[in-house]
Every structure is written in C-alpha cells, then in structure tokens.
Motif scaffolding. Structure first.
Motif, PDB file in Angstrom:
ATOM      1  N   ILE A  79       0.916  -1.115  -0.063  1.00  0.00           N
ATOM      2  CA  ILE A  79      -0.024  -0.086   0.022  1.00  0.00           C
ATOM      3  C   ILE A  79       0.953   1.292   0.042  1.00  0.00           C
ATOM      4  O   ILE A  79       2.114   1.294   0.834  1.00  0.00           O
ATOM      5  N   MET A  80       0.479   2.181  -0.900  1.00  0.00           N
ATOM      6  CA  MET A  80       1.226   3.607  -0.777  1.00  0.00           C
ATOM      7  C   MET A  80       0.378   4.475   0.271  1.00  0.00           C
ATOM      8  O   MET A  80      -0.550   4.665  -0.030  1.00  0.00           O
ATOM      9  N   HIS A  81       1.022   4.995   1.021  1.00  0.00           N
ATOM     10  CA  HIS A  81       0.724   6.067   2.132  1.00  0.00           C
ATOM     11  C   HIS A  81       1.041   7.331   1.705  1.00  0.00           C
ATOM     12  O   HIS A  81       2.252   7.449   1.637  1.00  0.00           O
ATOM     13  N   ARG A  82      -0.045   8.219   1.550  1.00  0.00           N
ATOM     14  CA  ARG A  82       0.436   9.667   1.454  1.00  0.00           C
ATOM     15  C   ARG A  82      -0.456  10.321   2.594  1.00  0.00           C
ATOM     16  O   ARG A  82      -1.581  10.228   2.768  1.00  0.00           O
ATOM     17  N   GLY A  86       3.476  15.400   3.832  1.00  0.00           N
ATOM     18  CA  GLY A  86       4.223  15.199   2.630  1.00  0.00           C
ATOM     19  C   GLY A  86       4.734  14.039   2.587  1.00  0.00           C
ATOM     20  O   GLY A  86       5.631  13.798   1.522  1.00  0.00           O
ATOM     21  N   THR A  87       4.405  13.048   3.371  1.00  0.00           N
ATOM     22  CA  THR A  87       5.011  11.805   3.464  1.00  0.00           C
ATOM     23  C   THR A  87       4.342  10.787   2.183  1.00  0.00           C
ATOM     24  O   THR A  87       3.115  10.960   1.885  1.00  0.00           O
ATOM     25  N   ALA A  88       5.246  10.166   1.384  1.00  0.00           N
ATOM     26  CA  ALA A  88       4.930   9.137   0.510  1.00  0.00           C
ATOM     27  C   ALA A  88       5.677   7.819   0.936  1.00  0.00           C
ATOM     28  O   ALA A  88       6.960   7.698   0.663  1.00  0.00           O
ATOM     29  N   GLN A  89       4.924   6.764   1.487  1.00  0.00           N
ATOM     30  CA  GLN A  89       5.708   5.833   2.051  1.00  0.00           C
ATOM     31  C   GLN A  89       5.044   4.395   1.708  1.00  0.00           C
ATOM     32  O   GLN A  89       4.064   4.352   2.263  1.00  0.00           O
ATOM     33  N   PRO A  90       5.664   3.447   0.876  1.00  0.00           N
ATOM     34  CA  PRO A  90       4.791   2.277   0.727  1.00  0.00           C
ATOM     35  C   PRO A  90       5.068   1.510   2.012  1.00  0.00           C
ATOM     36  O   PRO A  90       6.190   1.405   2.480  1.00  0.00           O
ATOM     37  N   ILE A  91       4.237   0.652   1.970  1.00  0.00           N
ATOM     38  CA  ILE A  91       4.280  -0.258   2.985  1.00  0.00           C
ATOM     39  C   ILE A  91       4.303  -1.558   2.648  1.00  0.00           C
ATOM     40  O   ILE A  91       3.168  -1.901   1.688  1.00  0.00           O
ATOM     41  N   ARG A  92       4.891  -2.455   2.938  1.00  0.00           N
ATOM     42  CA  ARG A  92       5.376  -3.860   2.750  1.00  0.00           C
ATOM     43  C   ARG A  92       5.197  -4.898   3.613  1.00  0.00           C
ATOM     44  O   ARG A  92       5.460  -4.520   4.901  1.00  0.00           O
ATOM     45  N   PRO A  93       4.903  -6.189   3.392  1.00  0.00           N
ATOM     46  CA  PRO A  93       4.946  -7.002   4.583  1.00  0.00           C
ATOM     47  C   PRO A  93       5.920  -7.250   5.536  1.00  0.00           C
ATOM     48  O   PRO A  93       7.160  -7.069   5.354  1.00  0.00           O
ATOM     49  N   GLY A  94       5.360  -6.898   6.838  1.00  0.00           N
ATOM     50  CA  GLY A  94       6.510  -7.191   7.904  1.00  0.00           C
ATOM     51  C   GLY A  94       6.883  -5.721   8.368  1.00  0.00           C
ATOM     52  O   GLY A  94       7.553  -5.636   9.546  1.00  0.00           O
ATOM     53  N   PRO A 283      -5.454  20.362   6.669  1.00  0.00           N
ATOM     54  CA  PRO A 283      -4.317  20.596   5.730  1.00  0.00           C
ATOM     55  C   PRO A 283      -4.719  19.825   4.479  1.00  0.00           C
ATOM     56  O   PRO A 283      -5.163  18.826   4.411  1.00  0.00           O
ATOM     57  N   ASP A 284      -4.139  20.399   3.420  1.00  0.00           N
ATOM     58  CA  ASP A 284      -4.094  19.592   1.962  1.00  0.00           C
ATOM     59  C   ASP A 284      -3.062  18.382   1.847  1.00  0.00           C
ATOM     60  O   ASP A 284      -2.190  18.469   2.687  1.00  0.00           O
ATOM     61  N   LEU A 285      -3.586  17.551   1.153  1.00  0.00           N
ATOM     62  CA  LEU A 285      -2.676  16.554   0.807  1.00  0.00           C
ATOM     63  C   LEU A 285      -2.161  16.689  -0.520  1.00  0.00           C
ATOM     64  O   LEU A 285      -2.585  16.766  -1.498  1.00  0.00           O
ATOM     65  N   PRO A 286      -0.645  16.778  -0.552  1.00  0.00           N
ATOM     66  CA  PRO A 286       0.011  17.213  -1.762  1.00  0.00           C
ATOM     67  C   PRO A 286      -0.044  16.243  -2.958  1.00  0.00           C
ATOM     68  O   PRO A 286      -0.163  15.069  -2.516  1.00  0.00           O
ATOM     69  N   GLY A 287      -0.446  16.637  -3.902  1.00  0.00           N
ATOM     70  CA  GLY A 287      -0.602  15.777  -5.218  1.00  0.00           C
ATOM     71  C   GLY A 287      -2.046  15.173  -5.412  1.00  0.00           C
ATOM     72  O   GLY A 287      -2.144  14.428  -6.520  1.00  0.00           O
ATOM     73  N   GLU A 288      -2.874  15.455  -4.519  1.00  0.00           N
ATOM     74  CA  GLU A 288      -4.355  14.872  -4.544  1.00  0.00           C
ATOM     75  C   GLU A 288      -5.264  15.977  -4.477  1.00  0.00           C
ATOM     76  O   GLU A 288      -5.335  16.733  -3.625  1.00  0.00           O
ATOM     77  N   THR A 289      -6.295  15.832  -5.296  1.00  0.00           N
ATOM     78  CA  THR A 289      -7.491  16.452  -5.277  1.00  0.00           C
ATOM     79  C   THR A 289      -8.689  15.747  -4.827  1.00  0.00           C
ATOM     80  O   THR A 289      -9.551  16.780  -4.324  1.00  0.00           O
ATOM     81  N   GLU A 290      -8.801  14.874  -4.700  1.00  0.00           N
ATOM     82  CA  GLU A 290      -9.917  13.882  -4.286  1.00  0.00           C
ATOM     83  C   GLU A 290     -10.042  14.061  -2.979  1.00  0.00           C
ATOM     84  O   GLU A 290      -9.195  14.342  -2.076  1.00  0.00           O
ATOM     85  N   ARG A 291     -11.401  13.672  -2.268  1.00  0.00           N
ATOM     86  CA  ARG A 291     -11.354  13.614  -0.726  1.00  0.00           C
ATOM     87  C   ARG A 291     -12.517  13.041  -0.434  1.00  0.00           C
ATOM     88  O   ARG A 291     -13.634  12.969  -1.414  1.00  0.00           O
TER      89      ARG A 291
END
Length: 306
Positions: A79-82, A86-94, A283-291
């Motif tokens: 899963i990609m967490h944003r 300003g965090t953009a961090q993929p999470i992987r098993p473990g 606060p806004d989420l950088p790079g995303e306009t949906e909500r």
C-alpha cells in the motif's frame, strides 16, 4: 459475538464482514456492541485476504483523522501511504506504518501504478490507537520501520515480533504515547506459548489457522479473544502453523467518543473536526485533489465508551 462464561477468556468477538466493493472485504473486530476498546485500541480491521485483477487495486481517497494513531501491518501486498505532512511511503509485509494524527492529519491509501500492472493481493490489519488526553492535540507525525528494525523473540517453534509498545521484555522503536503492546506471533505446528498478564487489558486476534486454548476451546481465524484481567493464557498450535496478533495495554484515562474517522475525549472537539473537514480547514494532501466527504448519516451526538 458472545461473552465467555468461564476460563481465561472474558469476551469472544466474531467480527462482522463488510464488502467495500469489487469483493474487497474487511472484518471489523473493534468496536463492537459488547467490546468497544482493548487498552487504547479503539478500532481493528482485517483487510482481505483479497486478490485484485490487473488494472485494479486499493483506492482509499484522502480523509482526515484526529485524536488517534493509525498502525498498518501487512502480511501480503503493498500500500502506498500519502499524508498532509508530505509523506509518501510504501508499506510492505512485515513493515509498520505508524501515523499520529493528533490535532489533525489527512492521508490516502492506494495501490501504485506499478502494482496495478499485474494481478496483486492484499492482506493485513489496520488499527486505531486512541491517544491519552494530554496528547490528543499533539502535532501530527509519521514513522515507518522496516521488518528487520523490529525486535523479535524466537525459539521453540515461535517467532514473535514486537510491532509497537513493549512485551516479552522487548520494546519496539515505534514512538507510542501510552502503555500498550502490539505483537505479531507465528507458531509452528505443535508449538506452545504462555501469555503472561503484562497489562490490565489483553486480547488475541487470530489471523491464520486455529489456536487451541484448552478448556476455553479451539478458535479459527477471524476471532478476537479478550482475556480476563490478570489471567495467564496458554496457546497451542494444532497440526498446522498459526498466526495471531496480541494487542492491548493499560485502560484509557477516560471515555472516548468516535465519530467517523475522529476520536476524542471531548464532544465539542469531535463536532469541531466535522465542521473543519466540511469547511476545508484540514491541511491539504500534496498531489491529490479527491477527498472522502463527511457522511450524511453521522449521529447528532457521539457515544462515549467504555
């Protein structure tokens, strides 16, 4: 769900299942009518296991939180967490993602374009941990730790990973704000484990396989088993390996209200969070306009528990 009449168990919860679309199911173990919290854990969802077809994936649009920390732990998939920090961090098993919402944060959870190129799978747990009153309005923050950074206990057919908090005389580097624990346990066939009463409120969530609790019974995956205070629990794996999550901690410092994605000890604060999201004051989420919009069917007054 039902109450355990005797033995080491206090409450047995069979989570309800919800389909979020395209067959993607979640099982919600907390909160339930009979058990709202275990220690600071106010929310526990099992995601999947699910298989996405090529071209599809997870799409949880930007949404807000206050007064809690989210912890995401995957057994399969990515899963990609944003978030609005300003965090953009993929999470992987473990690995573990720990996001402290505090006074307010916005985040999204999605499958990346790369993951969508092929069929993919997703399986994991997501929890909310209520923050102590003195930290409810702390500044938001985010932490990520890889699997090899988390302490482990291994031996006698058991591997236990301390995801957050302290247990088995080991402490995770995750920056928690209360006395709690969250431990991933993998047991080989025939292995036995004794779970000591290290905290006032403790529970087991069976993820895969089944566990034998002796006189208390045998429980398959998808059960949340709340242990009576100060009780020792002995767990045995049968003829197959088993995986479960240990969770809990000390009781919270007062009741908590939950409205949508907001948790607080104050009704006024919950109402303010609703107004702030509708008015665009988070606060806004950088790079995303949906909500995700505020639901129309929220209760007028939150129910505080326990």
């Amino acid at each position: 769900m039902k109450m355990a009449s005797n033995g080491a168990l206090q409450t047995i919860v069979v989570p309800r299942t919800r389909d979020l679309g395209d067959g993607f199911e979640v099982r919600r173990a907390l909160p339930t009518t009979q058990r709202r919290m275990v220690g600071p854990f106010v929310f526990l969802d099992q995601m999947g296991p699910h298989r996405f077809e090529a071209g599809t994936g997870l799409d949880v649009r930007p949404h807000p939180h206050i007064g809690l920390a989210t912890v995401t732990f995957l057994y399969d998939g990515e899963i990609m967490h944003r978030d609005s920090l300003g965090t953009a961090q993929p999470i992987r098993p473990g690995d573990v993602n720990w996001m402290t919402a505090g006074q307010g944060i916005v985040h999204s959870e999605r499958s990346t374009k790369e993951v969508r190129h092929n069929a993919s799978s997703l399986f994991g747990l997501q929890c909310w941990v209520a923050l102590p009153r003195k930290h409810e309005d702390t500044a938001p923050s985010f932490s990520h730790f890889k699997a090899d950074e988390l302490p482990r206990m291994e031996g006698d057919g058991i591997m236990a990973t301390i995801i957050a908090g302290s247990f088995f005389s080991r402490t995770s580097p995750v920056p928690t704000l209360s006395d709690m624990f969250y431990v991933d346990v993998l047991m080989q066939p025939g292995a036995r484990m004794t779970i000591a009463p290290e905290y006032e409120e403790q529970a087991v969530y069976v993820v895969q396989g089944s566990i034998d609790l002796g006189n208390d019974g045998v429980f398959d995956a998808g059960h949340l088993l709340v242990i009576r205070p100060r009780q020792i629990l002995t767990v045995k794996a049968g003829n197959a390996s088993v995986r479960f999550m240990l969770l809990g901690g000390e009781p919270m410092d007062g009741p908590r209200g939950v409205v949508w994605n907001f948790v607080s000890s104050s009704q006024d604060r919950l109402e303010q969070a609703k107004q702030d999201w509708e008015a665009g004051r988070f606060p806004d989420l950088p790079g995303e306009t949906e909500r995700i919009p505020l639901p129309d069917d929220l209760p007028g007054k939150p129910v505080f528990y326990p």
